[in-house]
Design a protein around this motif. Structure first.
Motif, mmCIF file in Angstrom:
data_model
loop_
_atom_site.group_PDB
_atom_site.id
_atom_site.type_symbol
_atom_site.label_atom_id
_atom_site.label_comp_id
_atom_site.label_asym_id
_atom_site.label_seq_id
_atom_site.Cartn_x
_atom_site.Cartn_y
_atom_site.Cartn_z
ATOM 1 N N ASN A 156 0.832 -1.211 0.000
ATOM 2 C CA ASN A 156 0.000 0.000 0.000
ATOM 3 C C ASN A 156 0.863 1.256 0.000
ATOM 4 N N LEU A 157 1.928 1.249 0.799
ATOM 5 C CA LEU A 157 2.822 2.409 0.849
ATOM 6 C C LEU A 157 3.538 2.606 -0.484
ATOM 7 N N VAL A 158 3.888 1.499 -1.136
ATOM 8 C CA VAL A 158 4.499 1.587 -2.473
ATOM 9 C C VAL A 158 3.503 2.212 -3.447
ATOM 10 N N ASP A 159 2.260 1.767 -3.379
ATOM 11 C CA ASP A 159 1.227 2.323 -4.260
ATOM 12 C C ASP A 159 0.997 3.807 -3.999
ATOM 13 N N LEU A 160 1.213 4.233 -2.759
ATOM 14 C CA LEU A 160 1.059 5.648 -2.408
ATOM 15 C C LEU A 160 2.323 6.457 -2.690
ATOM 16 N N LYS A 161 3.328 5.747 -3.241
ATOM 17 C CA LYS A 161 4.583 6.381 -3.673
ATOM 18 C C LYS A 161 5.359 7.025 -2.515
ATOM 19 N N VAL A 162 5.357 6.367 -1.355
ATOM 20 C CA VAL A 162 6.221 6.803 -0.261
ATOM 21 C C VAL A 162 7.656 6.468 -0.664
ATOM 22 N N PRO A 163 8.562 7.440 -0.726
ATOM 23 C CA PRO A 163 9.898 7.208 -1.304
ATOM 24 C C PRO A 163 10.775 6.221 -0.541
ATOM 25 N N GLN A 164 10.705 6.249 0.797
ATOM 26 C CA GLN A 164 11.607 5.408 1.580
ATOM 27 C C GLN A 164 10.798 4.578 2.571
ATOM 28 N N ILE A 165 10.846 3.254 2.391
ATOM 29 C CA ILE A 165 10.066 2.349 3.226
ATOM 30 C C ILE A 165 10.999 1.371 3.929
ATOM 31 N N TRP A 166 10.969 1.392 5.252
ATOM 32 C CA TRP A 166 11.702 0.439 6.082
ATOM 33 C C TRP A 166 10.695 -0.579 6.590
ATOM 34 N N ALA A 167 10.998 -1.863 6.472
ATOM 35 C CA ALA A 167 10.044 -2.888 6.886
ATOM 36 C C ALA A 167 10.710 -3.953 7.744
ATOM 37 N N LYS A 168 10.037 -4.322 8.813
ATOM 38 C CA LYS A 168 10.531 -5.372 9.713
ATOM 39 C C LYS A 168 10.166 -6.739 9.153
ATOM 40 N N ALA A 169 11.138 -7.663 9.158
ATOM 41 C CA ALA A 169 10.897 -9.035 8.708
ATOM 42 C C ALA A 169 11.178 -9.997 9.852
ATOM 43 N N VAL A 170 10.424 -11.094 9.883
ATOM 44 C CA VAL A 170 10.625 -12.090 10.931
ATOM 45 C C VAL A 170 11.363 -13.320 10.406
ATOM 46 N N SER A 171 11.586 -13.366 9.098
ATOM 47 C CA SER A 171 12.316 -14.487 8.505
ATOM 48 C C SER A 171 12.925 -14.043 7.183
ATOM 49 N N SER B 107 12.568 -15.469 4.240
ATOM 50 C CA SER B 107 11.565 -15.503 3.169
ATOM 51 C C SER B 107 10.629 -14.304 3.266
ATOM 52 N N HIS B 108 10.259 -13.917 4.484
ATOM 53 C CA HIS B 108 9.434 -12.730 4.694
ATOM 54 C C HIS B 108 10.148 -11.497 4.149
ATOM 55 N N GLY B 109 11.433 -11.388 4.448
ATOM 56 C CA GLY B 109 12.217 -10.251 3.971
ATOM 57 C C GLY B 109 12.287 -10.184 2.459
ATOM 58 N N LYS B 110 12.427 -11.338 1.804
ATOM 59 C CA LYS B 110 12.479 -11.364 0.338
ATOM 60 C C LYS B 110 11.173 -10.859 -0.269
ATOM 61 N N ILE B 111 10.071 -11.256 0.339
ATOM 62 C CA ILE B 111 8.771 -10.800 -0.165
ATOM 63 C C ILE B 111 8.636 -9.296 0.004
ATOM 64 N N LEU B 112 9.034 -8.801 1.171
ATOM 65 C CA LEU B 112 8.950 -7.353 1.412
ATOM 66 C C LEU B 112 9.793 -6.577 0.408
ATOM 67 N N ALA B 113 10.997 -7.087 0.118
ATOM 68 C CA ALA B 113 11.863 -6.420 -0.850
ATOM 69 C C ALA B 113 11.238 -6.440 -2.242
ATOM 70 N N ARG B 114 10.612 -7.556 -2.599
ATOM 71 C CA ARG B 114 10.023 -7.681 -3.934
ATOM 72 C C ARG B 114 8.813 -6.775 -4.128
ATOM 73 N N VAL B 115 8.068 -6.535 -3.049
ATOM 74 C CA VAL B 115 6.906 -5.651 -3.217
ATOM 75 C C VAL B 115 7.302 -4.190 -3.161
ATOM 76 N N GLY B 116 8.571 -3.901 -2.761
ATOM 77 C CA GLY B 116 9.034 -2.522 -2.861
ATOM 78 C C GLY B 116 9.649 -1.901 -1.636
ATOM 79 N N ALA B 117 9.864 -2.656 -0.535
ATOM 80 C CA ALA B 117 10.529 -2.080 0.634
ATOM 81 C C ALA B 117 11.972 -1.742 0.281
ATOM 82 N N ASN B 118 12.386 -0.525 0.599
ATOM 83 C CA ASN B 118 13.764 -0.105 0.313
ATOM 84 C C ASN B 118 14.762 -0.716 1.284
ATOM 85 N N HIS B 119 14.331 -0.889 2.533
ATOM 86 C CA HIS B 119 15.202 -1.430 3.582
ATOM 87 C C HIS B 119 14.433 -2.485 4.365
ATOM 88 N N VAL B 120 15.004 -3.667 4.500
ATOM 89 C CA VAL B 120 14.396 -4.743 5.289
ATOM 90 C C VAL B 120 15.289 -4.989 6.492
#
Length: 223
Positions: free
Chosen positions: A93-108, A110-123
């Motif tokens: 959703n944040l990617v769709d709203l064009k937020v330039p810098q997105i930091w996302a917490k991952a618990v694994s 595989s979770h981190g890879k998904i977050l990176a693929r959908v557009g998180a700049n930092h995992v």
């Protein structure tokens, strides 16, 4: 061209669990404007007097994000982790709203890879990183430890006996052990940058840098 983010830009923090609350609280202490959002009203009320703004909203819904003005932020932290699906959806959703810098917490991983693929700049992996840090500290050889992605390590420790009382260039730390002493702290004094002729005493602490394996080997030398 990568958009330049202002160092004092307001930050959107989504999720007020332990990680999100720690981020929001520290940002507030750094005088950064923060909008913290959580679906849990109790958490929102708990943090309402500790950060600039708090809002109760379900950020899985992009319309809810629009209503709180998420699209106007340059920096966002997705701190939700208990639900992988929710964190991925919020990030998207944040990617769709064009937020330039997105930091996302991952618990694994595989979770981190998904977050990176959908557009998180930092995992980030706070639990894994904390676990690695504690594992190094319980050995008793290091007082603090930070490892970066490329296996570069910074560690705080007591100096081995062989480098005490002589200049760092004489001890041969870098040539023999492939680590660099970057800082020294004497009792009652602030840390100072180490130089070639810096002499480390029995009472000092040192900050050293190098690869993980070299730092471990150096930390295991006779104290």
């Amino acid at each position: 061209m990568v958009e330049q983010i202002r160092g004092d830009a307001p930050v959107l923090v989504i999720g007020l669990g332990r990680f999100g609350a720690a981020c929001a609280g520290e940002l507030d202490r750094l005088d950064r404007e923060v909008l913290a959002i959580d679906a849990n009203l109790e958490l929102v009320q708990k943090w309402s007097e500790r950060v600039t703004h708090t809002v109760q909203a379900d950020c899985r819904n992009i319309d809810a994000l629009k209503q709180v003005g998420a699209q106007d932020f340059q920096v966002a932290i997705v701190a939700t982790g208990s639900s992988i699906e929710a964190s991925v959806l919020i990030t998207a959703n944040l990617v769709d709203l064009k937020v330039p810098q997105i930091w996302a917490k991952a618990v694994s991983q595989s979770h981190g890879k998904i977050l990176a693929r959908v557009g998180a700049n930092h995992v980030v992996y706070p639990e894994r990183e904390a676990g690695e840090r504690v594992a190094h500290l319980v050995s008793g050889r290091m007082l603090d430890f930070i490892r970066f992605d490329d296996d570069f390590v910074l560690a705080k420790m007591y100096p081995p006996k062989f480098i005490r009382g002589v200049g760092l260039n004489e001890s041969g730390v870098r040539t023999k052990y492939r680590v660099t002493v970057v800082g020294v702290k004497s009792p009652g004094k602030p840390f100072r940058y180490a130089e070639a002729n810096t002499v480390v005493t029995n009472h000092d602490l040192i900050i050293v840098s190098g690869t993980n394996s070299d730092i471990e080997r150096f930390a295991g030398l006779d104290r």
